[in-house]
Scaffold this motif. Sequence first.
Motif, mmCIF file in Angstrom:
data_model
loop_
_atom_site.group_PDB
_atom_site.id
_atom_site.type_symbol
_atom_site.label_atom_id
_atom_site.label_comp_id
_atom_site.label_asym_id
_atom_site.label_seq_id
_atom_site.Cartn_x
_atom_site.Cartn_y
_atom_site.Cartn_z
ATOM 1 N N LYS A 170 -8.429 13.481 39.107
ATOM 2 C CA LYS A 170 -8.115 13.552 37.681
ATOM 3 C C LYS A 170 -7.183 14.707 37.358
ATOM 4 C CE LYS A 170 -11.777 11.033 35.491
ATOM 5 N NZ LYS A 170 -12.655 10.876 34.368
ATOM 6 N N ASN A 171 -7.509 15.873 37.916
ATOM 7 C CA ASN A 171 -6.686 17.040 37.630
ATOM 8 C C ASN A 171 -5.279 16.868 38.173
ATOM 9 O OD1 ASN A 171 -8.066 19.043 36.081
ATOM 10 N ND2 ASN A 171 -9.552 19.102 37.758
ATOM 11 N N ALA A 172 -5.182 16.269 39.354
ATOM 12 C CA ALA A 172 -3.866 16.073 39.957
ATOM 13 C C ALA A 172 -3.010 15.167 39.076
ATOM 14 C CB ALA A 172 -4.019 15.468 41.348
ATOM 15 N N VAL A 173 -3.631 14.082 38.561
ATOM 16 C CA VAL A 173 -2.904 13.146 37.707
ATOM 17 C C VAL A 173 -2.418 13.862 36.448
ATOM 18 C CG1 VAL A 173 -3.130 11.098 36.253
ATOM 19 C CG2 VAL A 173 -4.048 11.083 38.568
ATOM 20 N N MET A 174 -3.336 14.622 35.820
ATOM 21 C CA MET A 174 -2.975 15.331 34.584
ATOM 22 C C MET A 174 -1.892 16.370 34.846
ATOM 23 S SD MET A 174 -4.296 14.073 31.962
ATOM 24 C CE MET A 174 -3.836 15.295 30.738
ATOM 25 N N GLU A 175 -2.019 17.010 36.001
ATOM 26 C CA GLU A 175 -1.033 18.028 36.385
ATOM 27 C C GLU A 175 0.364 17.396 36.475
ATOM 28 O OE1 GLU A 175 -1.128 21.854 36.529
ATOM 29 O OE2 GLU A 175 -3.041 20.965 37.161
#
Lengths: 252, 342, 308
Positions: free
Chosen positions: A185-190
């Motif tokens: 999730k964080n990677a996508v948002m990043e």
Amino acid sequence: MSTEPILKTENVRKDFGSIVAVDGVSVEFYDDEIVGIIGPNGAGKTTFTNLISGALPLTDGTIVFDGEDISSLQKYKRVRRGLVRSFQIPQIYDEMTVFENMQASVLSRKQENNRLFMPTNRDSASVSETERLLELFNLEAHADDHTEHLPHGVRKVLDVAMSFALEPEIMILDEPTSGVGSREKNAVMETITEAAVEQHIGLIFIEHDMELIRDYSDRIIALHEGRVLADDDVAAVMESEEVNQFILEGGV
Amino acid sequence: MSTRLPTFGNVELTETLQDWRLLSGIVLFVVLALYPGITLNAYHTRLLTWIMCFAIAAMGFNIVLGYTGLLSFGHAAFFGTGMYTVVLVMGQAGINDLVVLLLLAMIMSGIVGAIIGALSVKTHEIYFALLTLALAQLLYILAVRDIGGLTRGTDGIGVSRPDFFGIPVSELSAQIYLLGFYYHVVLVALAATIVLLWFVLRSPFGLTLKMIRENETRAEMTGVPVLRYRVYSMILSAMIVGLGGALYAVLIGHITPEYLDWTMSGEIVFMALLGGIGTFFGPVIGAGGFIMLQELALSYTEYWHFTMGLVLFVVVLTLRENGIWGGAKTLVEMITDRRGEQ
Amino acid sequence: MIPETLLGQPFVLGHTFNGLYFAALLFFASVGLTLVFGILNLLNMAHAAFYGLGAYVAVWTLNNIGDITTSVAALLVVLVLVIPLVVFVLAAALDKSVFAPLYDIEPVYQLLATFGVILMLDDIIKYIWGGTPISVAAATNPSRQLGTVDVLGASISMYRSFVILIAVCCAVGLYLMFVKTKIGKISQAMSEDYEMVQMLGINVTRVRVLIFSLSIAIAALGGALFVPFAVATPAVTLEYVLLSFAVIVIGGLGSLKGVIVASLIIGMVRSFGIAYVPAIELAIVFALMVVVIIVKPEGLFGDQGVVE
């Protein structure tokens, strides 16, 4: 922060029969900020984004984009002006490759859909731009894959990337990380927020994950029963008594 | 499937492949062009001309079904409009030049396509199929009941042989007209259609139609005026189907409203499906397959409908959008893959 | 210019009656099509071909089993009970074989595959009965034997009245089946959520075969009742395929009420159309179909369930 809002809604309202889904929402968005929209199920979040994108007609109120009233403008024209959305369930072209999906967006942005005789694979301008975008979103390894067999996370990224290819002013993301594994999730948002900052795109995203909201938004709008409950910076909204009562504790 | 240049994938291979395809295309064209002169076989030449007329129509039809993803059951309207334009312009206006007639037929079919397209633009799937069927059927009734007093109802109208750029080819005997002239006109028309569509369907325009086929919501949210492009697709399709009809009208020399009937639409759908609606050349193969199958079945039995129905049924259930052309391609790929592994 | 006699009361009465008769036939030909689509999600283009089959079977049966001494009641029993029953069994066999693989494919492919079935059935009929029109011999034709009665100056066929009566019984019977019986209630549930019914452990295949066969049998019943007043030709099949689609589209796909109302509309349009504007009588039907799809694609009652 810019002084003039790029997108403004004034008393926007949507009725479904006797049910009022969105009840007089007036908010402003700027092209250099990331706004998170929160609210319990049925608060009118998705309806609100559908009104902005033109998927649903307004019952009342006006939507102003870039100084112009777009309340009854057709969907595709809003997109061409720079008001773009992505979807909760990825909307991509299944029987086409990732490359073709991306190139389709690039060509549409350039409004070259009506070019008749240049084979798309020989159009070096759009081919190189498509390649650049695929790289930007780490999709180049999948370029020649048909999208129907892609893992969900990749489909999701592709969906967002295709919206980015349109070079919008404002982009609305309906739960950009739904269905994506918690570690990614964080990677996508990043990836998304970096690209947005780099290209000066204002982001509006609906999200249920409060941590993501806290980490990535500049401002939060809290909706409840079709009305704006709070519209302020992250800390203020998170500490607001009403928000805590109706949204955060209500189990989002 | 597109093969892109210049990066991603093996450039040399794709270029060789394209050369190979182009070369075999040219060879095939030359062989076909020489065929009637060498064999002087009127029956085969006629059969080939017949197939090529329908190959044009089936390719035109597949723009709507294969590329835009809409099943039309009303394409007989365009085929018949092409036919009736030829005969009515010849009979009523006295214009006798083949090229003018063909152009007028395409324009008229295009107009009918624009009207039917605009009326059906908001419907999908079976509703689109049934709406196009009903609209085409209205034209059929117009022709059968001879409303307007032009079509002579079910009796139909005879078509005389047109001239070519002022050259009085119509004075040739029927056989020489076909073997020495008309066959080649149809062959060139088919080749032109193939080349035209090869480029158009690979262009951004063609990609846009595929976008609409795959996901209309997404296409719209990418800034594509979906409804307008659906009408464009119908117009282009109608013009090419009309060309096929116009060419066929001159070949058979007598036309009746049957060519506007929904069973005619069904036959065009059948051809495209048989060859493979998901492929570029499928409709051409399908038209050939359909007509030869029909000839073959007819020579053994009067019950050729049964044979055709069975084939359609089996093709739908087994090959789907691949058709025989797509099926053959897959087979070849499988064999070469296996060889490559060994 | 309509001659004055065409406006007379007996004339209007006669055409209203004929309209009802047409409506009855259209109802028989289309009700199964809409039910099979609404409940089983199968768009069977070949449905009305069984109307044509029923017509041929009826001609053959009446001409071969009876003679001048056969009672009218016996002839009617053959038409109304025996032929539909035979076709019911045939349809059950076809559902298990030919139609079984069609339930899982997209509607567009269903349309194409069943177009193939029309072609096959067309030749099977030609193989058995030949391509020339055939008709019921006078000696065993119930419509002749029942004769006509005069009502307010209009000559009303007793046989046609009988056909209308059977159509009414059939409509009421179907309604009661859906509302009162367990099978009917399961069918309604299937029309709303097929997968859910399947997951409840109900044998959906059995319900499917029953609904499909019943639908086909009703179409054949229509053809059988139609033929004493007409001839059986291959063209009948194609005509009713088109008309039945017009009926179910106008009424709304999947709605029993829709079929009844649309049959009445088209029946009347045809009856009065033939009288006043014979050249465009069929065109009105298709124009109506066009308008409905464009303005109200769900049809008059298509957004409701099977029986609401």
